[in-house]
Design a protein around this motif. Sequence first.
Motif, short mmCIF file in Angstrom:
data_model
loop_
_atom_site.label_atom_id
_atom_site.label_comp_id
_atom_site.label_asym_id
_atom_site.label_seq_id
_atom_site.Cartn_x
_atom_site.Cartn_y
_atom_site.Cartn_z
N GLY A 134 -57.13 -26.06 -86.78
CA GLY A 134 -57.03 -25.09 -87.88
C GLY A 134 -58.38 -24.55 -88.27
O GLY A 134 -58.48 -23.53 -88.96
N GLU A 135 -59.42 -25.22 -87.81
CA GLU A 135 -60.79 -24.76 -88.05
C GLU A 135 -61.56 -24.59 -86.76
O GLU A 135 -62.19 -23.55 -86.53
N THR A 136 -61.53 -25.61 -85.91
CA THR A 136 -62.31 -25.57 -84.67
C THR A 136 -61.47 -26.08 -83.50
O THR A 136 -60.48 -26.80 -83.69
N ARG A 137 -61.92 -25.73 -82.30
CA ARG A 137 -61.32 -26.28 -81.09
C ARG A 137 -62.06 -27.54 -80.69
O ARG A 137 -63.29 -27.56 -80.67
N ARG A 138 -61.31 -28.56 -80.36
CA ARG A 138 -61.90 -29.85 -80.03
C ARG A 138 -61.41 -30.27 -78.65
O ARG A 138 -60.22 -30.20 -78.33
N HIS A 139 -62.35 -30.70 -77.82
CA HIS A 139 -62.05 -31.08 -76.45
C HIS A 139 -62.20 -32.59 -76.30
O HIS A 139 -63.02 -33.22 -76.97
N GLY A 140 -61.39 -33.15 -75.43
CA GLY A 140 -61.50 -34.58 -75.15
C GLY A 140 -61.06 -35.46 -76.29
O GLY A 140 -61.52 -36.60 -76.42
N VAL A 141 -60.15 -34.97 -77.13
CA VAL A 141 -59.69 -35.76 -78.26
C VAL A 141 -58.20 -36.05 -78.11
O VAL A 141 -57.47 -35.37 -77.38
N ALA A 142 -57.75 -37.07 -78.81
CA ALA A 142 -56.34 -37.45 -78.87
C ALA A 142 -55.84 -37.27 -80.29
O ALA A 142 -56.57 -37.53 -81.26
N VAL A 143 -54.60 -36.82 -80.41
CA VAL A 143 -53.92 -36.75 -81.70
C VAL A 143 -52.96 -37.92 -81.76
O VAL A 143 -52.04 -38.01 -80.94
N LEU A 144 -53.18 -38.82 -82.70
CA LEU A 144 -52.32 -39.98 -82.86
C LEU A 144 -51.22 -39.67 -83.86
O LEU A 144 -51.49 -39.18 -84.97
N ARG A 170 -52.11 -27.60 -90.47
CA ARG A 170 -53.32 -27.98 -89.76
C ARG A 170 -53.09 -29.31 -89.05
O ARG A 170 -52.12 -30.00 -89.35
N ILE A 171 -53.98 -29.64 -88.12
CA ILE A 171 -53.94 -30.95 -87.49
C ILE A 171 -55.00 -31.80 -88.16
O ILE A 171 -56.20 -31.62 -87.94
N ARG A 172 -54.52 -32.68 -89.02
CA ARG A 172 -55.41 -33.47 -89.86
C ARG A 172 -54.69 -34.77 -90.23
O ARG A 172 -53.48 -34.77 -90.43
N ALA A 173 -55.43 -35.85 -90.28
CA ALA A 173 -54.83 -37.14 -90.62
C ALA A 173 -54.10 -37.05 -91.96
O ALA A 173 -54.62 -36.50 -92.93
N GLY A 174 -52.88 -37.59 -91.98
CA GLY A 174 -52.08 -37.62 -93.19
C GLY A 174 -51.05 -36.52 -93.28
O GLY A 174 -50.09 -36.63 -94.05
N LEU A 175 -51.23 -35.43 -92.52
CA LEU A 175 -50.27 -34.33 -92.56
C LEU A 175 -49.07 -34.64 -91.67
O LEU A 175 -49.15 -35.47 -90.75
N GLN A 176 -47.97 -33.98 -91.94
CA GLN A 176 -46.78 -34.14 -91.10
C GLN A 176 -47.11 -33.68 -89.69
O GLN A 176 -47.81 -32.68 -89.50
N ALA A 177 -46.57 -34.38 -88.70
CA ALA A 177 -46.85 -34.06 -87.30
C ALA A 177 -45.94 -32.92 -86.84
O ALA A 177 -45.03 -33.10 -86.03
#
Length: 384
Positions: A15-25, A354-361
Amino acid sequence: MGVVEALVGATVFDGETRRHGVAVLVTDGRIAAVLPEHAVPAGAVVTDLGGGLLTAGFIDAQVNGGGGVMLNDGPTADAMAAIARAHRPYGTTALLPTLITDTPAATAAAIAAAIEAAPTRPGVIGLHLEGPHLAPARRGAHVAELMRPLTEADADQLVAATEAIGVLMVTVAVEQAPPRLIRRLADGGVVVSLGHTDATYDDVVRAVDAGARGATHLFNAMSPLGHRAPGMAGAALDAGSLWCGLIADGHHVHPATLGIAIRGKRGPGRCFLVTDAMSTVGTEGTTFLLNGRTARRENGRLTLDDGTLAGADIDMAASVRLLVERVGVDADEALRMASAWPADYLGIAEMRGRIRAGLQADLVHLSDRLEVKATWIAGERDEA
C-alpha cells in the motif's frame, strides 16, 4: 493461534512500497506479519505464488450488480452475496452493494438485507444507498419520480441502521439534503457522499462543512467544472476533505479528464476507483432491467433506449489496468485507488486496504499484466 500460512514468491505491494523477498504470514484470517522469506517460522505452511504481485484486495464502494443479479430487483442478503461472488474473480474482496433510487419499501428491504449480510456474507461490508434524495435535474439513469427530499425521519432511520450495517454510505444531492441533516447523518456515522446534483460551488462547500465526505462518480450527473462557475465537479476537486469516486471505464469520463482529476485533486482527500457495475459483470448477458426499463450492453457501454448511460460494464481489475495503460497513472497509485484510498474514505483502514500486520487478510495476487490470479478474503483463498 491457528495454522500459519506463509505466502512467498511474489513481490508484495503493501500500500506504500513494493517489497521483494518477503513473506506475508496469515493466520486466523488476519495478516500476522510481513517479514523476510528466510525468517518464515518453522512449522508454517509455505505457499509459493511463483511470481507476480501480491497486494491488498480491492474495495468497491459502488456496485449495483454482478453475476446476473441487480440489487434493485430483489434487495436480499443472498443477492448481496451473489454480487460479491461475481466481483471476486476480478480482485474485489470487499464491496458495498448499491441500491439506486427506489421506493421506501425497497430502501427498507436493502437496509434489512445489509444488516443480515454484512457480518455473514464474505465480501459484503455494508450498503450504499444512491438515492432517493437526488436532484431530478441530474437524474442520469435514475427514476426522477422516485426522488424526494431527505427528511428528519429518513435521517433517523439511516443513523439507527448504521452500527448494525457496518459501513453505510448514502449519496444525496445538495438540493435535497439541508446542511443540518447532512450533519445529523455524519455525526451518526453515515458516510455522506454528494452526487446527482446541480449544486453551485458555494452550496457544495456548505455541505462539506456540514460533514459530507465524498463525491459520487465525479463528473457524472453533476454540475460541471466551468471557468467562472466551478460547480459540483470543481468543488469536489478543490475541497481537501472530500474524496472523489471515479468510474474508469473510458466511457463515463474521458481518460484525459481522469488524469486531470487525479493530478489536480487537493488533498488529503483522494480520487479512488468505483465500478458502478451492473448485473452484466461476470456474465455474457446483453440486456438487463433497471427500474423496469431495458438497458443494453454493447462495446463496453450500458445504455437505456434514449442513450443514457446505465451504470458501467467494468470490473475493478480492468479499471486499474485502464488507469495504467490509457491514463498513465503509476501502477502503485492505481492500486492504492482500488484499495488503500477507498479504505481510508470508508473509515475501514484499521481493517482493510493494505498489507499490514493486524489487518484482515484480504489479498489479491496479480500477474505482471495486472490480471487477477487469486484472491483471499479473511485468509480463505479462491482461484480467479
